[in-house]
Scaffold this active site. Structure first.
Site, PDB file in Angstrom:
ATOM      1  N   GLY A  82       3.001 -15.281 -38.021  1.00 23.88           N
ATOM      2  CA  GLY A  82       3.543 -13.929 -37.859  1.00 23.88           C
ATOM      3  C   GLY A  82       2.756 -13.066 -36.901  1.00 23.88           C
ATOM      4  N   ASP A 122       9.255  -9.919 -30.753  1.00 23.26           N
ATOM      5  CA  ASP A 122       7.952 -10.535 -30.448  1.00 23.26           C
ATOM      6  C   ASP A 122       7.681 -10.524 -28.949  1.00 23.26           C
ATOM      7  OD1 ASP A 122       7.880 -11.130 -33.117  1.00 23.26           O
ATOM      8  OD2 ASP A 122       7.157 -13.176 -32.841  1.00 23.26           O
TER       9      ASP A 122
HETATM   10  O1  PMV Z   1       7.302 -14.357 -37.795  1.00 19.64           O
HETATM   11  P1  PMV Z   1       7.268 -13.474 -36.614  1.00 19.64           P
HETATM   12  O2  PMV Z   1       6.110 -12.593 -36.518  1.00 19.64           O
HETATM   13  O3  PMV Z   1       7.600 -14.177 -35.344  1.00 19.64           O
HETATM   14  O4  PMV Z   1       8.384 -12.362 -36.821  1.00 19.64           O
HETATM   15  C1  PMV Z   1       9.709 -12.633 -36.965  1.00 19.64           C
HETATM   16  C2  PMV Z   1      10.427 -11.358 -37.157  1.00 19.64           C
HETATM   17  C3  PMV Z   1      11.808 -11.543 -37.714  1.00 19.64           C
HETATM   18  O5  PMV Z   1      12.379 -10.247 -37.809  1.00 19.64           O
HETATM   19  C4  PMV Z   1      11.771 -12.170 -39.095  1.00 19.64           C
HETATM   20  C5  PMV Z   1      12.673 -12.407 -36.820  1.00 19.64           C
HETATM   21  C6  PMV Z   1      12.990 -11.777 -35.496  1.00 19.64           C
HETATM   22  O6  PMV Z   1      13.390 -12.528 -34.597  1.00 19.64           O
HETATM   23  O7  PMV Z   1      12.918 -10.553 -35.341  1.00 19.64           O
END
Ligand code: PMV
Length: 308
Positions: free
Chosen positions: A100, A147
């Site tokens: 994350g 991201d």
């Molecule tokens: O797991 P991470 O930090 O790449 O975050 C994903 C965030 C989500 O909202 C769950 C998915 C997205 O694409 O926004």
């Protein structure tokens, strides 16, 4: 030699709901980063050395869907390069994988910038962001794009899928402690499971996502005004919604509880969930105490970061 660096990131508010068009807030984490060096090689081929993922290979020996190979091959394709140049590419990272903190996006952003600069066809931030989003789609299914955006621009971002990028002001700098469960959890799976929930009862879940969107919207105002106590409460509320979406886990809940118990103003999981990281908002003088409490509660690693 050309080098480039890209930071990690945390999502402060709105993960998962952001996939369904709701706003989310994310900030870069400069303490962790991916660094890429690209130089000409005396040997023939494109040689990749990425010690953190135990990778030492020539490009052609990697499967075409390998995350690093797909970045390089797509960039070569876009640059109409033939034959491929002989290169040495070194990738090092302090961002834990699948936790994350945006490690995948950071590899793509840093690699893209270093490689395109080395090949004399540098990209604008907008192009890097769009390219990284395409790569994220190859590996994560239906990413919202948050991201790649926060990692490319390395600034706090108020993100709404498909809308122009908005950054936000931080009225009063605040301190976040990040706690890593040490469990690697693919975002693709938690996003897929939330999709199944949504498909089972769209009206109900869209309502839940909207409530999260309201939290993100309020959080932005609270951050701009510098009302930190209220920000903690919003984090707690957001975590409850994420639990409802089934993307928390006993380990994440345990760390969230430990942080609150040790004096955090609020805490929640951050990112895809099921494992990976949680975040806690703290008064600066409580950062070490909360960090220690998280380690005692089983966090494999903690990072104290300031959002300014
Ligand atoms: O797991 P991470 O930090 O790449 O975050 C994903 C965030 C989500 O909202 C769950 C998915 C997205 O694409 O926004």
């Amino acid at each position: 030699m050309n080098t480039s660096s890209a930071p990690g990131k945390i999502i402060l508010f709105g993960e998962h709901a952001v996939v369904y068009g709701q706003p989310a807030l994310a900030v870069p984490v400069m303490q962790v980063h991916v660094d890429v060096d690209v130089s000409d090689s005396a040997r023939s081929g494109v040689w990749i050395d990425a010690p953190n993922v135990d990778l030492q290979a020539e490009l052609n020996k990697l499967p075409s869907d390998h995350p690093i190979a797909s970045v390089i091959n797509n960039l070569f394709f876009l640059s109409h390069l033939s034959p491929f140049p002989n290169l040495e590419i070194k990738i090092t990272s302090t961002i834990p994988v699948a936790s994350g903190l945006g490690s995948g996006a950071a590899v793509t952003v840093a690699l893209t910038r270093a490689l395109t600069t080395h090949l004399n066809c540098p990209m604008t931030d907008e192009e890097v962001n769009a390219f990284t989003y395409e790569i994220e789609k190859l590996h994560h299914g239906t990413p919202s794009g948050i991201d790649n955006t926060v990692v490319t621009y390395a600034r706090p971002v108020y993100f709404v899928k498909g809308q122009p990028i908005e950054t936000f002001n931080v009225g009063q700098p605040f301190t976040i402690v990040i706690g890593d469960t040490g469990i690697s959890a693919p975002t693709r799976e938690s996003v897929g499971d939330v999709r199944k929930l949504w498909e089972s009862d769209k009206k109900y879940w869209e309502n839940v996502f909207e409530e999260v969107g309201e939290i993100s919207f309020a959080a932005r105002q609270v951050i701009e005004e510098g009302w930190l106590k209220m920000l903690g409460t919003l984090m707690d509320e957001n975590h409850t919604h994420l639990q409802k979406m089934t993307v928390s886990s006993p380990e994440l809940d345990h760390l969230v509880e430990a942080a609150r118990h040790a004096g955090a103003l609020g805490a929640k999981l951050s990112g895809g969930g099921r494992g990976g990281n949680m975040i806690a908002l703290v008064e600066p003088e409580m950062a070490e105490t909360v960090s220690r409490a998280l380690q005692e509660a089983g966090a494999k690693n903690t990072i104290i970061t300031q959002v300014a």
